[in-house]
Design a protein around this motif. Structure first.
Motif, PDB file in Angstrom:
ATOM      1  N   THR A 267     -47.986  47.759  40.856  1.00  0.00           N
ATOM      2  CA  THR A 267     -48.864  47.139  41.844  1.00  0.00           C
ATOM      3  C   THR A 267     -49.587  48.163  42.710  1.00  0.00           C
ATOM      4  OG1 THR A 267     -47.016  46.941  43.410  1.00  0.00           O
ATOM      5  CG2 THR A 267     -47.456  45.059  41.973  1.00  0.00           C
TER       6      THR A 267
ATOM      7  N   GLN B 191     -42.189  41.318  46.577  1.00  0.00           N
ATOM      8  CA  GLN B 191     -42.953  40.843  45.424  1.00  0.00           C
ATOM      9  C   GLN B 191     -44.427  40.755  45.772  1.00  0.00           C
ATOM     10  OE1 GLN B 191     -40.094  38.844  46.716  1.00  0.00           O
ATOM     11  NE2 GLN B 191     -39.612  37.506  44.991  1.00  0.00           N
TER      12      GLN B 191
ATOM     13  N   GLU C 131     -41.046  41.291  34.753  1.00  0.00           N
ATOM     14  CA  GLU C 131     -41.991  41.787  33.751  1.00  0.00           C
ATOM     15  C   GLU C 131     -42.421  43.219  34.065  1.00  0.00           C
ATOM     16  OE1 GLU C 131     -45.007  38.814  33.963  1.00  0.00           O
ATOM     17  OE2 GLU C 131     -44.081  37.560  32.425  1.00  0.00           O
ATOM     18  N   ALA C 132     -42.609  43.521  35.335  1.00  0.00           N
ATOM     19  CA  ALA C 132     -43.008  44.871  35.725  1.00  0.00           C
ATOM     20  C   ALA C 132     -41.949  45.894  35.329  1.00  0.00           C
ATOM     21  CB  ALA C 132     -43.264  44.924  37.227  1.00  0.00           C
TER      22      ALA C 132
ATOM     23  N   PHE D 263     -46.820  40.679  27.427  1.00  0.00           N
ATOM     24  CA  PHE D 263     -47.002  41.587  28.569  1.00  0.00           C
ATOM     25  C   PHE D 263     -46.243  42.886  28.395  1.00  0.00           C
ATOM     26  CE2 PHE D 263     -47.935  42.599  32.918  1.00  0.00           C
ATOM     27  CZ  PHE D 263     -46.848  43.303  33.366  1.00  0.00           C
TER      28      PHE D 263
ATOM     29  N   GLN E  52     -43.216  32.603  40.408  1.00  0.00           N
ATOM     30  CA  GLN E  52     -44.201  33.412  39.699  1.00  0.00           C
ATOM     31  C   GLN E  52     -44.064  34.887  40.079  1.00  0.00           C
ATOM     32  OE1 GLN E  52     -48.273  32.548  40.679  1.00  0.00           O
ATOM     33  NE2 GLN E  52     -49.106  33.729  38.972  1.00  0.00           N
ATOM     34  N   GLY E  53     -43.873  35.124  41.371  1.00  0.00           N
ATOM     35  CA  GLY E  53     -43.694  36.494  41.827  1.00  0.00           C
ATOM     36  C   GLY E  53     -42.414  37.109  41.319  1.00  0.00           C
TER      37      GLY E  53
ATOM     38  N   LEU F 216     -46.477  38.651  44.363  1.00  0.00           N
ATOM     39  CA  LEU F 216     -46.869  37.248  44.278  1.00  0.00           C
ATOM     40  C   LEU F 216     -45.741  36.389  44.850  1.00  0.00           C
ATOM     41  CD1 LEU F 216     -48.297  37.161  40.627  1.00  0.00           C
ATOM     42  CD2 LEU F 216     -49.606  37.277  42.765  1.00  0.00           C
TER      43      LEU F 216
ATOM     44  N   GLN G  12     -40.842  36.337  38.500  1.00  0.00           N
ATOM     45  CA  GLN G  12     -41.033  36.651  37.088  1.00  0.00           C
ATOM     46  C   GLN G  12     -41.880  37.907  36.931  1.00  0.00           C
ATOM     47  OE1 GLN G  12     -42.528  33.464  34.672  1.00  0.00           O
ATOM     48  NE2 GLN G  12     -42.517  34.684  32.801  1.00  0.00           N
ATOM     49  N   ARG G  13     -42.863  38.053  37.803  1.00  0.00           N
ATOM     50  CA  ARG G  13     -43.723  39.234  37.751  1.00  0.00           C
ATOM     51  C   ARG G  13     -42.922  40.507  38.010  1.00  0.00           C
ATOM     52  NH1 ARG G  13     -45.860  43.141  37.303  1.00  0.00           N
ATOM     53  NH2 ARG G  13     -48.019  43.827  37.603  1.00  0.00           N
TER      54      ARG G  13
END
Length: 308
Positions: A260, A287, A300-301, A18, A293-294, A289, A296-297
Motif C-alpha cells: 500500500t 488495513q 492477499e498482500a 492476485f 474486504q480490508g 480498506l 481479506q486484502r
C-alpha cells in the motif's frame, strides 16, 4: 545468529489470480481454507486485525489467523490482560503449535524523560516491571518483550543519556538472562508518530545493544518506523544483523499492509528470508480498506509479498 525453527505444514491447491504463481484453496467466504499453507516467513498478526471476519472473541481470532496460514501472534497489550485471559490465549496457541510474539514490558514515558535521566526511581521501576514481565512471558510462552526507553532529556548531552540507558538495561538483563528471555529495543520515528523519543535509529540501537553486551538485549527492527527515520532498510538490516532479534511491519505512508506504500516488501522479505531468519515479524499495522474486504486484502498482500 541462531533462532529457533517454527512449525510447518503442507499445502492444498487451487488458483488465486492476485497471488501470481502461488496456489491456495479458498472457502465460500473468499478466505483461505482451514489448515492452509504457512508462509515462508513467520508473520504474526495482532488481535483486532481480523475481528470483522473472526468476531470479537480472542480465541476465535487466533483460530482464524491459523486457518489463514499464520503461525504466530503478537499482543502489545498482553501485560494488561487478566491472568485467566493470558492462560486462555496460551492454551489455544499451544494447541495449534503457534508462537507468541512481543508484548510491551515497560511503562513508556511518552512526554517526559525517563530511563535516560539516570534517576533511581525510573530505573528501579523498570527493573520491577521486567521482573513482572518474566511471569507474563512464562505464562504465555513468550520469548521477547518490547522496551521503549521513552522521551529524550533536553537538559542532558546525548552521551550521558545513552550511558544512563545502558546501565538501566544491564540491570534489566540481569533479571532476564537466567530465563532465556530477551528485551527488544524499538527505535521509533519522530515525524509521523512519536516526536521526542530518545531512540530513533537502528545504528543508535546497535550501539546500545553492543554496550549492554547481553544476550538478553537486542533490537526490534520496525521497518515502518525506520523507513521514516532513516530509510536504507536492507543495508541497515545487514549492518545490525547480529543484534536484531525481531521485526515489525507496516508500509509507509499510512502504516497499512504491505503493497500500500513505498516499501518494496517483496525484496525486503526475500532478503530477510535469504539471511536465514526464522524469528517472528509482527504485523503492527492497520488495513487500507474497511471491514471484511480490508481483512481479506491484508491476507492477499502477505501472500503476494511472501511469494518468493
Amino acid at each position: 545468529m541462531k533462532r529457533r525453527s517454527f512449525f510447518k505444514l503442507g499445502a492444498t491447491a487451487a488458483a488465486v489470480p492476485f497471488l501470481g504463481n502461488a496456489v491456495y484453496a479458498h472457502d465460500s467466504s473468499g478466505f483461505l481454507s482451514a489448515n492452509e499453507k504457512p508462509f515462508n516467513l513467520n508473520y504474526a498478526p495482532h488481535f483486532g486485525l481480523f475481528k470483522e471476519s473472526a468476531g470479537m472473541d480472542l480465541i476465535d481470532q487466533i483460530q482464524f489467523m491459523y486457518d489463514q496460514g499464520f503461525r504466530s501472534l503478537e499482543d502489545n497489550e498482553m501485560g494488561k490482560r487478566t491472568v485467566d485471559e493470558q492462560e486462555r490465549i496460551a492454551r489455544k496457541m499451544a494447541a495449534l503449535q503457534m508462537d507468541m510474539g512481543v508484548f510491551v514490558a515497560n511503562t513508556i514515558t511518552w512526554n517526559r524523560p525517563g530511563l535516560v535521566t539516570g534517576e533511581k526511581e525510573y530505573t528501579d521501576n523498570f527493573v520491577k516491571e521486567i521482573r513482572e514481565s518474566v511471569e507474563i512471558a512464562k505464562r504465555v510462552n513468550a520469548k521477547w518483550m518490547t522496551v521503549v526507553p521513552g522521551h529524550i532529556d533536553l537538559s542532558l548531552e546525548m552521551g550521558y543519556q545513552t550511558a544512563n540507558l545502558v546501565e538501566a538495561l544491564r540491570r534489566g538483563c540481569e533479571v532476564l538472562e537466567s530465563h532465556g528471555l530477551i528485551i527488544v529495543l524499538e527505535p521509533l520515528n519522530w515525524w509521523a508518530n512519536h516526536a521526542g523519543q530518545f531512540l530513533t535509529k537502528i545504528p543508535q540501537a546497535y550501539e546500545i545493544c553492543k554496550a549492554v553486551n547481553s544476550p538478553s538485549c537486542k533490537i526490534l527492527f520496525d521497518i515502518y518506523h525506520q523507513q521514516i527515520s532513516e530509510g536504507n532498510i536492507i543495508p541497515n538490516i545487514d549492518k545490525a544483523w547480529s543484534e536484531i532479534a525481531y521485526f515489525q511491519i507496516g508500509d509507509n505512508p499510512g502504516r497499512k499492509e504491505p503493497t500500500t506504500g513505498e516499501i518494496n516488501y517483496i525484496n525486503v522479505f526475500k532478503h530477510i528470508h535469504a539471511k536465514g531468519y526464522d524469528g517472528l515479524l509482527g504485523m503492527e499495522h492497520g488495513q487500507s480498506l474497511p471491514g471484511k474486504q480490508g481483512e481479506q486484502r491484508v491476507i492477499e498482500a502477505y501472500r503476494k509479498t511472501d511469494n518468493f
